[in-house]
Design a protein around this motif. Structure first.
Motif, short mmCIF file in Angstrom:
data_model
loop_
_atom_site.label_atom_id
_atom_site.label_comp_id
_atom_site.label_asym_id
_atom_site.label_seq_id
_atom_site.Cartn_x
_atom_site.Cartn_y
_atom_site.Cartn_z
N ASP A 143 20.57 -17.96 -22.56
CA ASP A 143 20.00 -18.62 -23.72
C ASP A 143 18.48 -18.50 -23.72
O ASP A 143 17.88 -17.91 -22.83
CB ASP A 143 20.46 -20.08 -23.81
CG ASP A 143 19.90 -20.97 -22.72
OD1 ASP A 143 18.96 -20.58 -22.00
OD2 ASP A 143 20.41 -22.11 -22.57
N ALA A 144 17.82 -19.06 -24.74
CA ALA A 144 16.37 -18.93 -24.90
C ALA A 144 15.58 -19.58 -23.78
O ALA A 144 14.45 -19.21 -23.50
CB ALA A 144 15.95 -19.52 -26.25
N GLN A 145 16.16 -20.57 -23.10
CA GLN A 145 15.49 -21.25 -22.00
C GLN A 145 15.66 -20.54 -20.66
O GLN A 145 15.09 -20.95 -19.67
CB GLN A 145 15.98 -22.70 -21.87
CG GLN A 145 15.58 -23.60 -23.03
CD GLN A 145 16.34 -23.29 -24.30
OE1 GLN A 145 17.54 -23.07 -24.29
NE2 GLN A 145 15.62 -23.23 -25.41
N GLY A 146 16.45 -19.49 -20.62
CA GLY A 146 16.68 -18.76 -19.39
C GLY A 146 17.88 -19.23 -18.61
O GLY A 146 18.11 -18.77 -17.49
N ASN A 147 18.67 -20.14 -19.15
CA ASN A 147 19.91 -20.55 -18.51
C ASN A 147 20.94 -19.44 -18.74
O ASN A 147 21.04 -18.91 -19.85
CB ASN A 147 20.44 -21.86 -19.10
CG ASN A 147 19.45 -22.98 -18.95
OD1 ASN A 147 18.98 -23.26 -17.86
ND2 ASN A 147 19.10 -23.62 -20.05
N ALA A 148 21.67 -19.09 -17.71
CA ALA A 148 22.62 -17.98 -17.81
C ALA A 148 24.00 -18.43 -17.35
O ALA A 148 24.16 -19.47 -16.71
CB ALA A 148 22.14 -16.80 -16.96
N LEU A 149 24.99 -17.62 -17.67
CA LEU A 149 26.37 -17.93 -17.35
C LEU A 149 27.09 -16.64 -17.03
O LEU A 149 26.91 -15.63 -17.71
CB LEU A 149 27.02 -18.59 -18.58
CG LEU A 149 28.44 -19.08 -18.50
CD1 LEU A 149 28.55 -20.22 -17.50
CD2 LEU A 149 28.90 -19.56 -19.86
N VAL A 150 27.88 -16.65 -15.94
CA VAL A 150 28.74 -15.52 -15.59
C VAL A 150 30.17 -16.03 -15.57
O VAL A 150 30.45 -17.07 -14.99
CB VAL A 150 28.36 -14.93 -14.20
CG1 VAL A 150 29.36 -13.86 -13.79
CG2 VAL A 150 26.95 -14.37 -14.23
N LEU A 151 31.07 -15.30 -16.23
CA LEU A 151 32.49 -15.65 -16.29
C LEU A 151 33.31 -14.51 -15.74
O LEU A 151 32.99 -13.34 -15.97
CB LEU A 151 32.91 -15.86 -17.74
CG LEU A 151 32.27 -17.02 -18.46
CD1 LEU A 151 32.11 -16.68 -19.91
CD2 LEU A 151 33.11 -18.25 -18.29
N TRP A 152 34.37 -14.86 -15.00
CA TRP A 152 35.30 -13.82 -14.53
C TRP A 152 36.66 -14.44 -14.29
O TRP A 152 36.81 -15.65 -14.23
CB TRP A 152 34.77 -13.12 -13.29
CG TRP A 152 34.75 -13.90 -12.02
CD1 TRP A 152 35.67 -13.89 -11.02
CD2 TRP A 152 33.74 -14.83 -11.60
NE1 TRP A 152 35.31 -14.74 -10.01
CE2 TRP A 152 34.11 -15.32 -10.34
CE3 TRP A 152 32.54 -15.29 -12.16
CZ2 TRP A 152 33.35 -16.27 -9.64
CZ3 TRP A 152 31.79 -16.23 -11.47
CH2 TRP A 152 32.20 -16.69 -10.23
N ILE A 153 37.66 -13.58 -14.19
CA ILE A 153 39.04 -14.02 -14.02
C ILE A 153 39.58 -13.50 -12.71
O ILE A 153 39.42 -12.32 -12.39
CB ILE A 153 39.91 -13.53 -15.19
CG1 ILE A 153 39.51 -14.27 -16.48
CG2 ILE A 153 41.39 -13.75 -14.91
CD1 ILE A 153 40.25 -13.78 -17.71
N THR A 154 40.23 -14.38 -11.95
CA THR A 154 40.96 -13.97 -10.75
C THR A 154 42.44 -13.89 -11.14
O THR A 154 42.78 -13.92 -12.31
CB THR A 154 40.75 -14.96 -9.59
OG1 THR A 154 41.36 -16.20 -9.93
CG2 THR A 154 39.28 -15.16 -9.29
N GLU A 155 43.30 -13.86 -10.15
CA GLU A 155 44.74 -13.75 -10.43
C GLU A 155 45.25 -14.89 -11.31
O GLU A 155 46.08 -14.69 -12.17
CB GLU A 155 45.51 -13.71 -9.12
CG GLU A 155 46.99 -13.50 -9.31
CD GLU A 155 47.70 -13.32 -7.99
OE1 GLU A 155 48.93 -13.20 -8.02
OE2 GLU A 155 47.04 -13.32 -6.94
#
Length: 132
Positions: A66-78
């Motif tokens: 986002d504009a404030q530099g907050n980030a998010l990583v999403l992933w799927i396991t089994e």
């Protein structure tokens, strides 16, 4: 000029940038999902392990910022959808599991306001979730 961010065999890369050119890149380097942050001057921080990602079930991690530099990583396991946030000035936060059964990440969108919306599918339908 291309710049190497990680070495070895990697798959399923994704990247997100904000207006100031800061960003986050994420990819799969079996057996983990990895991410690195990009500064506005174009330099990349060191790759960080996000968490396990079994290759046989992987569709690759997705990233948003986002504009404030907050980030998010999403992933799927089994059998879990996992996300790990980067909070500006506080760093990486713990991995948060959301159990929805096996699925496939298809799209993550993060607005400058910090709202993130993800859509994915699994054997029972199409799902969406809002983060941040």
């Amino acid at each position: 000029t291309p710049l190497e961010v990680d070495t070895g065999v990697c798959f399923y890369a994704d990247v997100a940038l904000k207006e100031s050119k800061e960003g986050i890149g994420t990819w799969m380097k079996p057996p983990v999902a990895r991410a690195a942050l990009r500064a506005s001057d174009g330099t990349w921080g060191p790759p960080e392990d996000m968490g396990p990602i079994p290759e046989q079930f992987a569709t690759g991690p997705s990233a948003g910022i986002d504009a404030q530099g907050n980030a998010l990583v999403l992933w799927i396991t089994e059998d879990e959808l996992l996300f790990r946030p980067w909070i500006a000035h506080r760093g990486w936060q713990p991995v948060v599991p959301l159990v929805f059964g096996l699925g496939f990440i298809r799209r993550l969108v993060t607005l400058s306001t910090g709202d993130s919306l993800m859509i994915w599918m699994n054997a029972t339908g199409v799902w969406t979730a809002r983060f941040m």
